[in-house]
Design a protein around this motif. Sequence first.
Motif, PDB file in Angstrom:
ATOM      1  N   GLY A  14     133.384 -70.477  45.223  1.00 10.98           N
ATOM      2  CA  GLY A  14     133.627 -69.311  44.373  1.00 10.98           C
ATOM      3  C   GLY A  14     133.618 -69.700  42.905  1.00 10.98           C
ATOM      4  N   ALA A  15     132.816 -68.968  42.101  1.00  9.56           N
ATOM      5  CA  ALA A  15     132.756 -69.276  40.665  1.00  9.56           C
ATOM      6  C   ALA A  15     133.275 -68.103  39.849  1.00  9.56           C
ATOM      7  N   HIS A  17     137.054 -66.716  37.926  1.00  8.02           N
ATOM      8  CA  HIS A  17     137.841 -67.308  36.831  1.00  8.02           C
ATOM      9  C   HIS A  17     138.564 -68.567  37.283  1.00  8.02           C
ATOM     10  N   ALA A  18     139.030 -68.577  38.534  1.00  9.49           N
ATOM     11  CA  ALA A  18     139.676 -69.783  39.063  1.00  9.49           C
ATOM     12  C   ALA A  18     138.628 -70.865  39.313  1.00  9.49           C
ATOM     13  N   SER A  47     135.902 -58.475  36.903  1.00  7.80           N
ATOM     14  CA  SER A  47     135.799 -57.421  37.908  1.00  7.80           C
ATOM     15  C   SER A  47     136.314 -56.091  37.395  1.00  7.80           C
ATOM     16  N   GLU A 125     126.908 -68.772  50.604  1.00  5.43           N
ATOM     17  CA  GLU A 125     128.222 -68.376  51.122  1.00  5.43           C
ATOM     18  C   GLU A 125     128.814 -69.529  51.932  1.00  5.43           C
ATOM     19  N   ALA A 156     138.158 -67.772  46.507  1.00  4.42           N
ATOM     20  CA  ALA A 156     137.278 -66.662  46.907  1.00  4.42           C
ATOM     21  C   ALA A 156     137.711 -65.295  46.367  1.00  4.42           C
ATOM     22  N   ALA A 181     133.194 -61.634  52.074  1.00  7.15           N
ATOM     23  CA  ALA A 181     133.037 -62.919  52.773  1.00  7.15           C
ATOM     24  C   ALA A 181     133.874 -62.815  54.044  1.00  7.15           C
ATOM     25  N   GLY A 201     142.509 -52.017  42.094  1.00  5.76           N
ATOM     26  CA  GLY A 201     141.550 -50.942  41.841  1.00  5.76           C
ATOM     27  C   GLY A 201     141.019 -50.990  40.424  1.00  5.76           C
TER      28      GLY A 201
HETATM   29  C1  LIG Z   1     137.922 -53.642  41.816  1.00 10.43           C
HETATM   30  C2  LIG Z   1     138.809 -54.657  41.200  1.00 10.43           C
HETATM   31  C3  LIG Z   1     139.791 -54.261  40.337  1.00 10.43           C
HETATM   32  C4  LIG Z   1     140.649 -55.178  39.755  1.00 10.43           C
HETATM   33  N1  LIG Z   1     141.584 -54.734  38.913  1.00 10.43           N
HETATM   34  C5  LIG Z   1     142.379 -55.620  38.286  1.00 10.43           C
HETATM   35  C6  LIG Z   1     143.340 -55.186  37.346  1.00 10.43           C
HETATM   36  O1  LIG Z   1     143.470 -54.001  37.072  1.00 10.43           O
HETATM   37  N2  LIG Z   1     144.140 -56.098  36.751  1.00 10.43           N
HETATM   38  C7  LIG Z   1     144.009 -57.416  37.044  1.00 10.43           C
HETATM   39  O2  LIG Z   1     144.748 -58.227  36.486  1.00 10.43           O
HETATM   40  N3  LIG Z   1     143.111 -57.856  37.927  1.00 10.43           N
HETATM   41  C8  LIG Z   1     142.304 -56.993  38.550  1.00 10.43           C
HETATM   42  N4  LIG Z   1     141.398 -57.414  39.451  1.00 10.43           N
HETATM   43  C9  LIG Z   1     141.477 -58.774  39.853  1.00 10.43           C
HETATM   44  C10 LIG Z   1     140.695 -59.753  39.036  1.00 10.43           C
HETATM   45  O3  LIG Z   1     139.359 -59.477  39.144  1.00 10.43           O
HETATM   46  C11 LIG Z   1     141.050 -61.068  39.623  1.00 10.43           C
HETATM   47  O4  LIG Z   1     142.410 -61.317  39.344  1.00 10.43           O
HETATM   48  C12 LIG Z   1     140.283 -62.236  39.136  1.00 10.43           C
HETATM   49  O5  LIG Z   1     138.933 -61.982  39.065  1.00 10.43           O
HETATM   50  C13 LIG Z   1     140.597 -63.348  40.092  1.00 10.43           C
HETATM   51  O6  LIG Z   1     139.821 -64.460  39.848  1.00 10.43           O
HETATM   52  P1  LIG Z   1     139.409 -65.363  41.043  1.00 10.43           P
HETATM   53  O7  LIG Z   1     138.658 -66.479  40.438  1.00 10.43           O
HETATM   54  O8  LIG Z   1     140.565 -65.670  41.882  1.00 10.43           O
HETATM   55  O9  LIG Z   1     138.440 -64.482  41.926  1.00 10.43           O
HETATM   56  P2  LIG Z   1     137.091 -63.648  41.580  1.00 10.43           P
HETATM   57  O10 LIG Z   1     136.972 -63.427  40.127  1.00 10.43           O
HETATM   58  O11 LIG Z   1     137.135 -62.511  42.479  1.00 10.43           O
HETATM   59  O12 LIG Z   1     135.966 -64.675  42.012  1.00 10.43           O
HETATM   60  C14 LIG Z   1     135.760 -65.051  43.331  1.00 10.43           C
HETATM   61  C15 LIG Z   1     134.385 -65.664  43.452  1.00 10.43           C
HETATM   62  O13 LIG Z   1     134.256 -66.257  44.730  1.00 10.43           O
HETATM   63  C16 LIG Z   1     132.974 -65.976  45.251  1.00 10.43           C
HETATM   64  N5  LIG Z   1     133.092 -66.069  46.721  1.00 10.43           N
HETATM   65  C17 LIG Z   1     133.929 -65.378  47.511  1.00 10.43           C
HETATM   66  N6  LIG Z   1     133.815 -65.790  48.791  1.00 10.43           N
HETATM   67  C18 LIG Z   1     132.881 -66.773  48.795  1.00 10.43           C
HETATM   68  C19 LIG Z   1     132.314 -67.590  49.812  1.00 10.43           C
HETATM   69  N7  LIG Z   1     132.692 -67.488  51.077  1.00 10.43           N
HETATM   70  N8  LIG Z   1     131.378 -68.478  49.462  1.00 10.43           N
HETATM   71  C20 LIG Z   1     130.973 -68.608  48.181  1.00 10.43           C
HETATM   72  N9  LIG Z   1     131.484 -67.857  47.176  1.00 10.43           N
HETATM   73  C21 LIG Z   1     132.421 -66.956  47.474  1.00 10.43           C
HETATM   74  C22 LIG Z   1     132.650 -64.600  44.725  1.00 10.43           C
HETATM   75  O14 LIG Z   1     131.270 -64.407  44.684  1.00 10.43           O
HETATM   76  C23 LIG Z   1     133.265 -64.662  43.320  1.00 10.43           C
HETATM   77  O15 LIG Z   1     132.337 -65.159  42.398  1.00 10.43           O
HETATM   78  C24 LIG Z   1     140.511 -56.531  40.059  1.00 10.43           C
HETATM   79  C25 LIG Z   1     139.515 -56.952  40.934  1.00 10.43           C
HETATM   80  C26 LIG Z   1     138.664 -56.022  41.504  1.00 10.43           C
HETATM   81  C27 LIG Z   1     137.589 -56.489  42.440  1.00 10.43           C
END
Ligand SMILES: Cc1cc2nc3c(=O)[nH]c(=O)nc-3n(C[C@H](O)[C@H](O)[C@H](O)COP(=O)(O)OP(=O)(O)OC[C@H]3O[C@@H](n4cnc5c(N)ncnc54)[C@H](O)[C@@H]3O)c2cc1C
Length: 627
Positions: A14-15, A17-18, A47, A125, A156, A181, A201
């Motif tokens: 997963g790429a 923010h984390a 997102s 994936e 993810a 996923a 949302g």
């Molecule tokens: C519709 C929506 C609304 C949101 N609203 C808010 C909000 O109001 N306030 C707030 O603070 N946060 C909100 N968020 C959350 C915010 O987007 C996340 O907190 C933040 O993006 C988390 O970062 P992350 O790196 O954990 O995951 P993400 O940014 O979700 O990144 C995950 C990555 O993993 C990849 N991935 C997943 N599974 C696999 C796999 N099996 N193999 C390879 N790659 C994979 C995906 O393609 C994606 O690039 C919302 C998210 C969504 C989807």
Amino acid sequence: MSRTDGKYDVAVIGAGHAGVEAALAPARLGFRVLLLTLDRLAVGRMSCNPAIGGLAKGHLVREIDALGGEMARAIDAVGIHFKLLNRSRGPAVQGPRAQADRDGYSAYMLGVVENEPNIDLKDGEAADLIVTGGEIRGLVTATGEKYSADSVILTAGTFLSAVMFTGDRKVAGGRRNEPAAERLGERMRTLGFRTARLKTGTPPRVRRSTVDWSRAWEQKPDRPPLPFSFGTESIDRPQVSCWITRTNDKTHDIIRRNLDRSPLFRGEIGGAGPRYCPSIEDKIHRFAHQPSHHVFLEIEGGDSDLVYPNGLSTSLPEDVQEEFLRSIPGLEECEMVIPGYAVEYDFFPSDQIRRSLETTLVEGLYLAGQMNGTSGYEEAAAQGIMAGINAANRCRGDRPLVLSRAEAYIGVLVDDLVTRVPREPYRMFTSRAEHRLILRHDTADVRLAPVGAALGLASEAAARRAAEKDRDARREIAYLSSRTAPFHEANELTERLEAGPVRPGTKVVEILRRPAVSYDDILPLRDGEPLPAPPLRREVEVRVKYAGYVERQIRLVEKLKKMENRSIPTHFAYEEVGGLSNEAEEKLTAFRPETLGVASRIEGVTPADVSLLVVYLDRWERTEELS
Ligand SMILES: Cc1cc2nc3c(=O)[nH]c(=O)nc-3n(C[C@H](O)[C@H](O)[C@H](O)COP(=O)(O)OP(=O)(O)OC[C@H]3O[C@@H](n4cnc5c(N)ncnc54)[C@H](O)[C@@H]3O)c2cc1C
């Protein structure tokens, strides 16, 4: 095949923010990293809201920067509206925030990742994990490629078994037009991990050219903007305004009339949503007495034709979204380009990770980001950098890096995750940090650049800059503490500022400690000593004014350790404890804990809440004794 023949030190799934920070940290420390993600064009994608920072979140970003992470530099490069929030309030609760050019942010992060020689970025994936003898060995993609890795970091986000809802439309997917996923979550369950459901949302997006801006109230950006990164000298990109409008009776009527068409109210979404970022239908239902709610109209980029109406997150059907949008001043003629939706997804209850973010069940497997039950880009990035650092430390046989609650908001975040499982998406607040006067955003470099530099992640130059800033501030305070204020000038000054009289022999530092006096006011009381630069003056002013509070805070925390068995009267009035979070007040009133120790372990009651309880308990007991 890649330049490593499928063998890596660290693999990151997963790429988002984390994932970006989790990959960059070990790569910059010299380790070979695989970064596998569903779609490279979604690297670092925002997102939801096109903004970074905010109260307490801005602190996390500056801490990530001080440790040697990327988020602060990214937002400095593409930020279009910088604002220091809570400017009129105390320094501990101020937080930098900036709206971003949404596509520009993603493009910046993709560029950084692609240009990092130790990262192999691949589209694909992750479907399976290779585990032998309780230890991670690598991963397998959905198309069958195998990659071996000494450590794997799973980030993810909202994608595991994710379902999106708009009205009665229900589609599998982690984000609009992106798949869910499915297999990885299943594999984690076969390894013994527990999952639970959460939801979040996003609002609809409207076309910029169809908004009547004259009907909204303009909020200008800060001039000059305060950069997030301690290494950015200035922000040169043109800045835009943000616009504010409000919902009204008509909006609320439309939403109330259609509540039975909301998947949330029909009970189709089981996972809890973010308490502090509710959908508009939730706000109207829960706060029925409020006649209107703010809507911030944020442009999604200098050249973008999209506007993000912040405050209108919804999963109501599209026709209802269009109808309520058009009831809002400025949006009467608006075109809805993308409808809002809710997403429900799997997360791993965070009692399955250690403080290093390594899982308790599989050695070398780390979890970071939204999947640990948090919400927000900054919380995710903070966990990402820590997981990346700890995966690298594992590769070189070093102990994990664990930041304490007194060192960093990142320490507070990780400690909260491993001591209480989030039941709703966890976001950072200044009220979660009992040491918040020490953990100000402007001290992140002094606190953490030495840690980052010792790891080899932050540059020596950054650590030197932070050390010089600290040394110069101490030197100036020592000078002000030794210099006796010239009596007549000092009295003239304090009289003008209504800051009380000055006695002969008063030191300049004591005058600066008075609330009405700023550092610039005391300039005439200095002698020919060279003047510190403006940012340092602010630093000195804050350190002098809050020194007493900081010392008291540290003593209070020490005292807290001894408070475990202190009784709380059954009729104690929690509603009178100023500053207690709503959640803590609600839970303490319901549970009526017998002792402070019990109170401190109730989920939702933070150490900061307990500190407030101690103060009020002292006061309460004194009044009870007198009555
Ligand atoms: C519709 C929506 C609304 C949101 N609203 C808010 C909000 O109001 N306030 C707030 O603070 N946060 C909100 N968020 C959350 C915010 O987007 C996340 O907190 C933040 O993006 C988390 O970062 P992350 O790196 O954990 O995951 P993400 O940014 O979700 O990144 C995950 C990555 O993993 C990849 N991935 C997943 N599974 C696999 C796999 N099996 N193999 C390879 N790659 C994979 C995906 O393609 C994606 O690039 C919302 C998210 C969504 C989807």
